[in-house]
Design a protein around this motif. Structure first.
Motif, PDB file in Angstrom:
ATOM      1  N   PRO A 174       0.824  -1.205   0.000  1.00  0.00           N
ATOM      2  CA  PRO A 174       0.000   0.000   0.000  1.00  0.00           C
ATOM      3  C   PRO A 174       0.860   1.257   0.000  1.00  0.00           C
ATOM      4  O   PRO A 174       1.936   1.304   0.613  1.00  0.00           O
ATOM      5  N   ALA A 175       0.377   2.288  -0.681  1.00  0.00           N
ATOM      6  CA  ALA A 175       1.172   3.507  -0.836  1.00  0.00           C
ATOM      7  C   ALA A 175       1.244   4.308   0.457  1.00  0.00           C
ATOM      8  O   ALA A 175       2.298   4.840   0.805  1.00  0.00           O
ATOM      9  N   LEU A 176       0.136   4.410   1.176  1.00  0.00           N
ATOM     10  CA  LEU A 176       0.093   5.212   2.400  1.00  0.00           C
ATOM     11  C   LEU A 176       0.516   4.379   3.598  1.00  0.00           C
ATOM     12  O   LEU A 176       0.134   3.213   3.735  1.00  0.00           O
ATOM     13  N   GLN A 177       1.287   5.005   4.485  1.00  0.00           N
ATOM     14  CA  GLN A 177       1.805   4.310   5.652  1.00  0.00           C
ATOM     15  C   GLN A 177       0.681   3.794   6.547  1.00  0.00           C
ATOM     16  O   GLN A 177       0.797   2.739   7.168  1.00  0.00           O
ATOM     17  N   GLU A 178      -0.427   4.531   6.591  1.00  0.00           N
ATOM     18  CA  GLU A 178      -1.538   4.135   7.456  1.00  0.00           C
ATOM     19  C   GLU A 178      -2.177   2.826   7.019  1.00  0.00           C
ATOM     20  O   GLU A 178      -2.850   2.158   7.808  1.00  0.00           O
ATOM     21  N   HIS A 179      -1.975   2.446   5.760  1.00  0.00           N
ATOM     22  CA  HIS A 179      -2.555   1.205   5.257  1.00  0.00           C
ATOM     23  C   HIS A 179      -1.566   0.047   5.294  1.00  0.00           C
ATOM     24  O   HIS A 179      -1.949  -1.086   4.974  1.00  0.00           O
ATOM     25  N   ARG A 180      -0.328   0.326   5.661  1.00  0.00           N
ATOM     26  CA  ARG A 180       0.688  -0.735   5.699  1.00  0.00           C
ATOM     27  C   ARG A 180       0.609  -1.439   7.055  1.00  0.00           C
ATOM     28  O   ARG A 180       1.416  -1.197   7.949  1.00  0.00           O
ATOM     29  N   THR A 181      -0.381  -2.287   7.174  1.00  0.00           N
ATOM     30  CA  THR A 181      -0.597  -3.039   8.399  1.00  0.00           C
ATOM     31  C   THR A 181      -0.387  -4.516   8.127  1.00  0.00           C
ATOM     32  O   THR A 181      -0.191  -4.937   6.987  1.00  0.00           O
TER      33      THR A 181
END
Length: 657
Positions: free
Chosen positions: A585-592
């Motif tokens: 995922p591009a956004l850090q908030e979605h890198r879970t």
């Protein structure tokens, strides 16, 4: 749609703000998801639906084409459409950047760019012809209504005022040559004024693909107008609003419905519809029919063009692209089928009037749309008005697709080169691409242009689309791993892909495509244009255009392997296939989950699970080596550092030795 949202979709930037090279700025630029669906329909539903699909049905025996078409839609079209949307949406990257999933296959992205280039060149020529007809419709009487024009032949038989025109032609024939009367009366092959207008006036077609003749200046001028419109709309992105999107998406259906209602009320329309729906089973077994069905599915849905991945990259991360793919795919193909009913009802009427079989009533290729539709327009009240609306509809359909094609190419160039000058001067890049496209389209405006247009359509944007999609599917499912990708989709959508799509991605779609390619090669037949057979040298050029996009894949793969680290070929191959550390995922908030940054890492990017485990093992080995090195140093110096006393005492059995 807000202006900044739509501009951001196409340009990757918001007007009024500095251009950002960071791909993360794309995420979530679509505000209203209904508008995304409508705009995607506008991208996919183009001229291919109103001229290419009916043309392939016409060439392949009507109903014989429908069965393979729907089979390819269910087992290849919709699954691969969903694959491309989810692929671009998950990574928020364009058709080149997404290949961080497996860098060795970035050549697939370059192949998509080559295909989009070819399509953009000849697609705009079809649009310019629509412009030409649009301008010629600004008159009190449509010029293709009657047969009393200098370009008409004695075989012409008009529909409007046909009795008067036909009697006049008989009288002229009698006065000039009495013996010719019986031939005129008894002739079985007659042509419509719209067909003669298309062949003898608009195209003034030559007798051979190598005989270019003269450039048709009116068409050349319309080509310049078409490219100018595309460029001006993309200087700072396509500026639109929600109301305009709703209009451009629904207006074509209004015009098609009017023509359909008029068409089915004509004499002989039922014969055309029967030809359209009745399978000719001997042709169903022809591999070329299946190959045409596959290429049309990929062509009409926009698969392997690069545009779907680019458009999906601007979606919000958790957008339900599965639902979108179903809606857009079915709407697109339903439009093709609906346009087929419209055009074949008109062809049935023309066949009835001209006393010829439906299969011989009109020209092949795009001429089918510029013969049958104009013929129907002459039968409507206030025909010039309806002609203006119809060709305006064709222009809207064509430009909607052309915008995405051009912007996909420009964005790929800007992202790939990535210099500050290129990013700041994207308008110059857009202008350069538009000028190059115009110049490359000039040969298609000559008297032999229609031959070259069909050659490009049959080779440059045909089975190469199928090959590129097949390799993309194999890469994601077998190189990156189907389990990994299923988990990615589940993390993005909240549910895993349905079982049907899993099976299609892994087995059915690649197998069907492979069989079609094999049998197409075995049963290969050279293309023809009516009675004209293409010479061998032109077919060689066609194959070269087709291979130019496919050959990008192995060339880049070899290049990437040669540049990858490793002592042996196997090690380099493994490194070239491994997902890039920044994949995800591009956004850090979605890198879970699997993509979450490691707690012990401050500077390392979020990595996939397998790579993170390998990194942990490397760190453990490094710590062991450092511990052993410290022990050796302590033994040599016989010195115990105060800050490390407890550690050394624990590790060294004789710290005071």
């Amino acid at each position: 749609m807000e202006e900044k949202q739509f501009a951001g979709i196409l340009n990757g930037a918001v007007p009024g703000e500095p251009v950002k090279k960071d791909e993360n700025s794309r995420r979530g630029n679509w505000g209203n998801q209904i508008e995304f669906v409508l705009t995607s329909v506008g991208y996919a539903v183009g001229l291919g639906n109103v001229w290419r699909f009916p043309y392939l049905c016409y060439r392949n025996g009507g109903g014989a084409f429908m069965l393979p078409y729907f089979i390819m839609l269910v087992f290849c079209g919709i699954p691969l459409f969903f694959l491309e949307l989810s692929f671009g949406q998950f990574a928020s990257l364009g058709c080149l950047g997404v290949w961080k999933i497996s860098p060795m296959f970035k050549g697939v992205g370059y192949g998509m760019m080559v295909v989009s280039t070819y399509i953009g060149i000849y697609y705009n020529v079809v649009i310019c012809i629509a412009f030409y007809y649009f301008f010629l419709s600004m008159t009190n009487l449509l010029p293709w209504t009657y047969c009393n024009n200098p370009w008409n032949t004695p075989d012409c038989s008009g529909v409007v005022g046909s009795g008067h025109q036909f009697n006049a032609s008989l009288a002229n024939a009698t006065s000039s040559l009495v013996a010719g009367v019986s031939e005129v009366v008894n002739r079985t092959k007659r042509t419509s004024p719209s067909e003669e207008y298309w062949k003898h006036y608009v195209l003034n077609i030559s007798d051979d693909i190598g005989n270019f003749g003269e450039v048709r200046l009116p068409i050349l001028g319309c080509l310049a107008v078409s490219w100018s419109v595309v460029f001006l709309c993309l200087i700072r992105g396509v500026k639109s609003s929600g109301k305009v999107v709703y209009f451009t998406a629904t207006f074509p259906y209004v015009v098609l419905t009017i023509l359909f209602i008029r068409g089915i009320t004509l004499d002989g329309a039922i014969n055309g519809i029967k030809y359209y729906l009745t399978p000719q089973w001997q042709k169903v077994l022809d591999a070329k029919v299946w190959g045409d069905a596959a290429s049309q599915i990929f062509y009409s849905l926009g698969c392997a063009w690069g545009g779907l991945i680019t458009m999906a990259s601007y979606n919000k991360f958790h957008n339900n692209c599965f639902r979108d793919s179903i809606i857009i795919s079915i709407t697109n193909c339903a439009t093709s089928v609906y346009a087929g009913f419209v055009i074949f009802s008109i062809l049935g009427f023309m066949a009835h009037h001209l006393n010829v079989p439906v299969s011989e009533v009109a020209d092949h290729g795009p001429g089918l749309a510029f013969v049958a539709y104009p013929e129907a327009l002459t039968l409507l009240p206030i025909s010039p008005l309806w002609s203006l609306l119809f060709f305006f509809m064709l222009i809207l359909l064509g430009l909607g697709t052309q915008f995405c094609l051009l912007e996909t190419l420009v964005t790929a160039i800007v992202d790939e080169i990535g210099t500050d000058w290129i990013i700041k001067n994207k308008t110059v890049v857009t202008l350069s691409v538009a000028i190059a496209g115009f110049l490359l389209g000039v040969p298609l405006t000559t008297q032999a242009g229609i031959y070259w247009l069909l050659l490009m359509d049959n080779y440059a944007a045909s089975f190469s689309l199928v090959i590129i999609s097949c390799i993309m599917c194999i890469c994601i499912m077998y190189i990156y791993g189907h389990r990994n990708y299923f988990k990615d989709v589940e993390m993005m959508l909240g549910f895993p892909p349905p079982l049907f799509f899993k099976v299609c991605w892994r087995f059915i779609s690649p197998v069907i495509i492979s069989f079609i390619l094999i049998f197409t090669v075995i049963q290969y037949k050279p293309i023809t244009y009516n009675d004209y057979v293409y010479p061998g040298w032109s077919l060689a050029i066609g194959f070269a255009m087709a291979l130019s996009s496919v050959v990008c894949i192995p060339i880049y793969a070899l290049y990437k392997i040669s540049k990858s680290p490793g002592a042996t070929f196997r090690e380099r191959l493994k490194a070239a296939c491994r997902a890039h550390p920044k994949w995800g995922p591009a956004l850090q908030e979605h890198r879970t989950g699997r993509y979450a940054p490691m707690a012990s890492e401050d500077t390392v990017e979020a990595r996939p699970l397998k790579e993170r485990d390998e990194l942990k093992e490397e760190q453990k080995e490094k710590e062991k080596e450092e511990g052993k090195e410290k022990e050796r140093k302590d033994e040599i110096s016989l010195t115990i550092q105060g800050s490390n006393g407890s550690t050394n005492t624990h590790n060294n059995p004789n710290p005071s030795a």
